[in-house]
Design an enzyme around this catalytic site. Structure first.
Site, PDB file in Angstrom:
ATOM      1  N   GLY A 266      63.013  78.696  14.692  1.00  0.00           N
ATOM      2  CA  GLY A 266      61.795  78.052  14.223  1.00  0.00           C
ATOM      3  C   GLY A 266      61.314  77.047  15.248  1.00  0.00           C
TER       4      GLY A 266
ATOM      5  N   GLU B   8      54.595  74.362  11.357  1.00  0.00           N
ATOM      6  CA  GLU B   8      53.831  74.047  12.576  1.00  0.00           C
ATOM      7  C   GLU B   8      54.468  72.872  13.327  1.00  0.00           C
ATOM      8  OE1 GLU B   8      52.085  76.420  12.671  1.00  0.00           O
ATOM      9  OE2 GLU B   8      50.982  76.803  10.844  1.00  0.00           O
TER      10      GLU B   8
END
Length: 388
Positions: free
Chosen positions: A141, A367
């Site tokens: 991630g 994000e």
């Protein structure tokens, strides 16, 4: 006479007439189309994504900050204000718009061929086609450079294999922008989702962003022509550039969720009677409301400042990190504090507060996690990279 949150910081005077009108139109859409149904969508974990995407396309918010190809070409600040209104409805609705416009459409617009732009962008702007963005993987991630998804040349074709995770819009998407390792650098691929070997099982049992479609992307010998490659970028610069676009929308969006929570808490405190007077008339309640209003106002002012920087072409990734870190962190703190004012009523879907708080748990970390943005800012301040 009580002042509105906007009046307290005189925010309206910082917004231009055209920006205000578009924000008002988006707020009206949210009031009419989202608020009456959002509690049910969140409760059931089902949202009419295709129907909403078409309506959002008609509203003109899909890729609204991009130029040409059916996109509105509006300012970054206008886009940000639209995100604020969308997320005041629900983070999942803003996520749909952000992934469509700032990740999938932006990648094609910034890095794609003219053929790719002509094929996809007008349909995506109109809401006739839905896009998703495949970067995050089950084990990668915050470190996208470690991705295991690979694309190998086979004659003139490319063959993709790998898995992506936590992909908004994935199950309903018509096209996926997928990032993969190659023998050279990371490359982006425009993948029609009806390509053999592509599947997108939906992720269930979420406790956050329940009014949003989230999927895993599975690529098993997905064969693509050479024309599927995004020709204008190589390396992580491509996906990271798109992520910066999406983070910008979050800076405004998170303040929309926080504003909705605070407006709800103020109204509730004014109506709720405790020991024969309104909850709003107690000093402790007013202290909570005042502190939250300060953080909301500061976050909105920061968002507007960054919007003007982006419109001038001078914004930096570090400044985007400042906005994303501050505004998501303060938004979730506001949501949690508002829940205490509503007490037991704050945990039901009769009010939006716990829904926003749950959603913001995701917004806080997607994000780029808060920790990653702290390190981005730390590197900017010290010149020393501390990611590893």
């Amino acid at each position: 006479m009580p002042q509105s949150l906007e009046q307290l910081f005189a925010l309206d005077g910082l917004i231009q007439d055209d920006e205000r009108e578009i924000a008002k139109a988006v707020r009206h859409f949210v009031d009419e189309r989202v608020r009456p149904h959002i509690a049910e969508w969140f409760d059931t974990g089902e949202v009419p994504a295709r129907e909403l995407t078409k309506e959002l396309g008609e509203l003109g918010v899909l890729g609204m900050h991009l130029d040409g190809y059916g996109c509105a070409g509006l300012s970054a600040t206008t886009y940000g204000l639209a995100c604020q209104e969308l997320e005041a409805g629900d983070s999942g609705i803003r996520s749909l718009v952000s992934v469509q416009g700032s990740l999938a459409m932006y990648s094609i617009h910034a890095y794609g061929s003219e053929e790719q732009k002509q094929e996809w962008l007008p349909r995506m702007a109109a809401g006739d086609a839905i896009g998703c963005f495949g970067l995050t993987e089950p084990d990668f991630g915050s470190n996208p450079g470690g991705m295991r998804t690979r694309a190998k040349k086979d004659g003139e074709d490319w063959v993709l294999n790998g898995t992506k995770m936590w992909i908004t819009n994935g199950t309903v998407a018509d096209v996926a922008v997928v990032w993969a390792q190659t023998d050279e650098k990371v490359r982006g691929f425009v993948v029609p989702t009806d390509t053999p070997g592509f599947s997108a099982p939906e992720i269930k049992r979420k406790m956050s962003l329940r009014a949003s479609v989230t999927a895993e992307l599975v690529l098993e010998d997905v064969r693509l022509p050479a024309s599927a490659v995004l020709p204008e970028v190589q390396g992580l610069r491509g996906p990271l550039g798109a992520l910066s676009e999406a983070r910008f929308g979050i800076i405004f969006g998170a303040m929309g969720a926080a504003r909705d929570c605070l407006e709800t808490a103020i109204s509730y405190a004014q109506d709720r009677q405790v020991f024969d007077k309104s909850l709003a008339s107690y000093q402790l309640t007013q202290a909570k409301l005042a502190d939250m209003a300060l953080e909301l106002g500061k976050g909105q002012l920061l968002a507007l400042h960054l919007g003007r920087l982006k419109d001038s072409g001078t914004i930096t990734p570090e400044q985007v990190s400042v906005g994303k870190l501050n505004n998501t962190r303060e938004a979730i703190a506001i949501a949690r504090q508002c829940r205490t004012i509503l007490a037991a009523n704050g945990i039901t879907l009769e009010y939006p507060v716990i829904r926003h708080a749950n959603n913001l748990e995701s917004v806080l970390t997607y994000e780029g996690t808060s920790e990653v943005h702290q390190l981005v800012i730390g590197k900017a301040l010290t010149g020393a990279e501390a990611f590893r």
